[in-house]
Design a protein around this motif. Structure first.
Motif, short mmCIF file in Angstrom:
data_model
loop_
_atom_site.label_atom_id
_atom_site.label_comp_id
_atom_site.label_asym_id
_atom_site.label_seq_id
_atom_site.Cartn_x
_atom_site.Cartn_y
_atom_site.Cartn_z
N GLN A 1 -23.38 29.50 -39.14
CA GLN A 1 -22.24 29.26 -38.25
C GLN A 1 -21.02 28.89 -39.08
OE1 GLN A 1 -23.48 26.32 -35.39
NE2 GLN A 1 -25.01 27.67 -34.44
N ALA A 2 -20.06 29.79 -39.12
CA ALA A 2 -18.84 29.57 -39.89
C ALA A 2 -17.80 28.88 -39.03
CB ALA A 2 -18.30 30.91 -40.39
N SER A 3 -17.04 28.02 -39.68
CA SER A 3 -15.96 27.33 -39.00
C SER A 3 -14.88 26.97 -40.00
CB SER A 3 -16.48 26.06 -38.30
OG SER A 3 -17.03 25.16 -39.24
N GLY B 1 -11.62 28.12 -39.92
CA GLY B 1 -10.50 29.04 -40.00
C GLY B 1 -9.33 28.56 -39.17
N LEU C 1 -13.22 26.29 -45.43
CA LEU C 1 -14.18 26.90 -44.51
C LEU C 1 -15.54 26.26 -44.71
CD1 LEU C 1 -13.24 30.67 -44.81
CD2 LEU C 1 -12.26 28.90 -43.34
N CYS D 1 -19.79 26.52 -43.52
CA CYS D 1 -20.85 27.33 -42.95
C CYS D 1 -22.07 26.44 -42.75
CB CYS D 1 -21.19 28.50 -43.87
SG CYS D 1 -22.49 29.58 -43.24
N MET E 1 -10.85 38.09 -41.35
CA MET E 1 -12.00 37.42 -40.74
C MET E 1 -12.96 37.10 -41.87
SD MET E 1 -13.15 36.44 -37.75
CE MET E 1 -12.57 37.55 -36.46
N TYR F 1 -16.63 35.75 -43.17
CA TYR F 1 -18.03 35.68 -42.75
C TYR F 1 -18.85 34.99 -43.81
CZ TYR F 1 -16.63 39.50 -39.62
OH TYR F 1 -16.00 40.28 -38.67
N LYS G 1 -21.30 34.70 -37.64
CA LYS G 1 -20.12 35.24 -36.99
C LYS G 1 -18.90 34.76 -37.76
CE LYS G 1 -22.13 35.52 -32.39
NZ LYS G 1 -22.04 35.10 -30.96
N THR H 1 -14.99 33.63 -38.92
CA THR H 1 -13.93 32.69 -38.56
C THR H 1 -12.62 33.27 -39.10
OG1 THR H 1 -13.22 30.37 -38.65
CG2 THR H 1 -14.27 31.23 -40.63
N GLN H 2 -11.61 33.32 -38.24
CA GLN H 2 -10.37 33.99 -38.58
C GLN H 2 -9.46 33.09 -39.40
OE1 GLN H 2 -9.34 37.23 -37.93
NE2 GLN H 2 -7.48 36.77 -39.09
#
Length: 125
Positions: A5-7, A9, A20, A22, A92, A94, A117, A119-120
């Motif tokens: 789970q990426a976050s 961004g 970032l 993960c 994006m 990943y 998924k 993260t932008q």
């Protein structure tokens, strides 16, 4: 169940920085390498940075010198700090993992076992 789970961004200005994260579930850091790929609109996905189970790190030429990847197995987290942001860092991002105890010298998209998924990240001047 394996999950990445990426976050972290978001939007940033050129010259700024982002971290970032993960979150990793379902496997051990001892026999996996972890890292980041990114994909900008209209472009192919490219490798950014990787950390192998022995701590060996890989950085693409596009981020070398302004990127730091790290992992914390106690927290089941992998991080990437990207500084001196450029507009071309917009993509994006990943996180990905591959089961191996060896060093990942050159990450390949096709070689990954697991993907999170994205993260932008959007960088503006």
């Amino acid at each position: 169940e394996v999950q990445l789970q990426a976050s972290g961004g978001g939007s940033a200005q050129t010259g700024g920085s982002l971290r970032l994260s993960c979150a990793v579930y379902g496997f051990s850091f001892d026999n996996h390498a972890l890292g980041w790929f990114r994909q900008a609109p209209g472009q192919e996905r490219e490798e950014v940075s990787f950390i192998s189970s022995d701590g060996y790190t890989y950085y693409s030429d596009s981020v070398k010198g302004r990127c730091t990847i790290s992992s914390d197995s106690a927290k089941n987290r992998m991080y990437m700090q990207l500084s001196s942001l450029k507009v071309e860092d917009t993509a994006m991002y990943y996180c990905a993992a591959v089961m191996t105890t060896g060093r990942v010298l050159q990450p390949h998209e096709d070689g990954m076992d697991y993907w999170g998924k994205g993260t932008q990240v959007t960088v503006s001047s």
